[in-house]
Design a protein around this motif. Structure first.
Motif, PDB file in Angstrom:
ATOM      1  N   UNK A   1       1.100  -1.053   0.010  1.00  0.00           N
ATOM      2  CA  UNK A   1      -0.323  -0.048  -0.170  1.00  0.00           C
ATOM      3  C   UNK A   1       0.872   1.122  -0.263  1.00  0.00           C
ATOM      4  N   UNK A   2       2.423   1.179   0.545  1.00  0.00           N
ATOM      5  CA  UNK A   2       3.085   2.040   0.925  1.00  0.00           C
ATOM      6  C   UNK A   2       3.306   2.329  -0.885  1.00  0.00           C
ATOM      7  N   UNK A   3       3.824   0.919  -1.531  1.00  0.00           N
ATOM      8  CA  UNK A   3       4.070   1.186  -3.158  1.00  0.00           C
ATOM      9  C   UNK A   3       2.808   2.003  -3.353  1.00  0.00           C
ATOM     10  N   UNK A   4       1.929   2.239  -3.843  1.00  0.00           N
ATOM     11  CA  UNK A   4       0.706   3.214  -4.266  1.00  0.00           C
ATOM     12  C   UNK A   4       0.391   4.733  -3.977  1.00  0.00           C
ATOM     13  N   UNK A   5       1.212   4.921  -2.418  1.00  0.00           N
ATOM     14  CA  UNK A   5       1.497   6.308  -1.845  1.00  0.00           C
ATOM     15  C   UNK A   5       2.739   6.910  -2.638  1.00  0.00           C
ATOM     16  N   UNK A   6       3.476   6.195  -3.123  1.00  0.00           N
ATOM     17  CA  UNK A   6       4.924   6.491  -3.982  1.00  0.00           C
ATOM     18  C   UNK A   6       4.457   7.025  -5.417  1.00  0.00           C
ATOM     19  N   UNK A   7       4.212   5.663  -5.390  1.00  0.00           N
ATOM     20  CA  UNK A   7       3.113   5.789  -6.807  1.00  0.00           C
ATOM     21  C   UNK A   7       2.553   7.213  -7.391  1.00  0.00           C
ATOM     22  N   UNK A   8       1.672   8.076  -6.076  1.00  0.00           N
ATOM     23  CA  UNK A   8       0.962   8.906  -6.495  1.00  0.00           C
ATOM     24  C   UNK A   8       1.962   9.811  -5.798  1.00  0.00           C
ATOM     25  N   UNK A   9       3.189   9.529  -5.569  1.00  0.00           N
ATOM     26  CA  UNK A   9       4.307  10.812  -5.150  1.00  0.00           C
ATOM     27  C   UNK A   9       4.571  10.934  -6.359  1.00  0.00           C
ATOM     28  N   UNK A  10       4.671   9.815  -7.022  1.00  0.00           N
ATOM     29  CA  UNK A  10       5.324  10.274  -8.680  1.00  0.00           C
ATOM     30  C   UNK A  10       5.264   9.943  -9.434  1.00  0.00           C
ATOM     31  N   UNK A  11       3.418  10.247  -9.524  1.00  0.00           N
ATOM     32  CA  UNK A  11       2.527  10.386 -10.609  1.00  0.00           C
ATOM     33  C   UNK A  11       2.839   8.731 -11.940  1.00  0.00           C
ATOM     34  N   UNK A  12       3.313   8.434 -11.355  1.00  0.00           N
ATOM     35  CA  UNK A  12       3.105   7.151 -11.725  1.00  0.00           C
ATOM     36  C   UNK A  12       2.341   6.927 -12.831  1.00  0.00           C
TER      37      UNK A  12
END
Length: 227
Positions: free
Chosen positions: A100-111
């Motif tokens: 779930x943190x991976x999703x937060x990082x995706x959001x931060x990085x505009x994946x």
């Protein structure tokens, strides 16, 4: 009365795969929820460490009810963990929390796949239910444009499921890489977390196959009525 429809057979392979995937994630999570990490961190502690290290100090972690209801809410920028994942030190819980943190990082990085998925969510929420209503009204009343519109609307659901796959696989890859690099989990523990996340990924694959099968069934019904 029971209505026999041969097009139901189109759904059978996807249905069997879905049942297998649900059984697999349940067994994997139950197995590795009994394997505890050497470092003794809980899922919420790991999530907090990973969020902070990624510069996401302002993303709160909330505890939610339910089993495997864990998710990251991009609209509110909140990470929510189910009770078992939140407080457990098992490798299963840590793997899910890191995912779930991976999703937060995706959001931060505009994946990009995540951006696409988030963009079409409002459309899918409407089309997923409206498509069936419009389709069957078209079938019953013999209005082909309505039938076609129902198929087009349901195609948005298929697109959503297809876009979801790279989002979920990428989040798991990020999670496992970070857990190993930061020595939060060790080699044999990484193996357990990987097994859980792989099983979880199969549920998304199954959902995609089911959506595609449903779309093929709608097309088959429409073509049958036109013959």
């Amino acid at each position: 009365m029971f209505y026999y429809d041969s097009t139901y057979f189109i759904l059978l392979p996807a249905l069997l795969i879905s049942l297998w995937a649900q059984t697999k994630i349940s067994r994997s999570f139950n197995k590795y929820s009994k394997v505890y990490s050497s470092n003794g961190y809980t899922g919420s502690q790991v999530a907090r460490m990973l969020l902070d290290s990624a510069g996401l100090l302002d993303v709160p972690i909330e505890r939610v009810a339910g089993n495997l209801t864990d998710h990251y809410d991009p609209s509110k920028r909140v990470l929510r963990l189910s009770g078992e994942v939140y407080s457990s030190t098992s490798v299963a819980s840590i793997g899910v929390a890191a995912h779930e943190v991976g999703h937060a990082i995706q959001h931060q990085n505009s994946y990009k796949p995540l951006i696409v998925r988030n963009t079409i969510v409002p459309i899918v929420n409407i089309s997923s239910s409206a498509s069936w209503v419009i389709f069957f009204i078209g079938i019953v009343m013999g209005i082909q444009p309505l039938t076609s519109l129902g198929i087009v609307l349901f195609s948005a659901v298929v697109l959503f499921q297809l876009v979801t796959l790279p989002v979920e696989f990428d989040a798991s890859s990020r999670a496992l890489r970070i857990l190993e690099e930061r020595s939060i989990l060790y080699e044999n523990e990484i193996y357990g977390a990987k097994k859980v996340l792989q099983a979880a990924a199969m549920t998304y694959v199954a959902a995609t196959l089911m959506a595609i099968s449903q779309l093929l069934r709608l097309v088959a019904i429409s073509n049958r009525r036109n013959d």
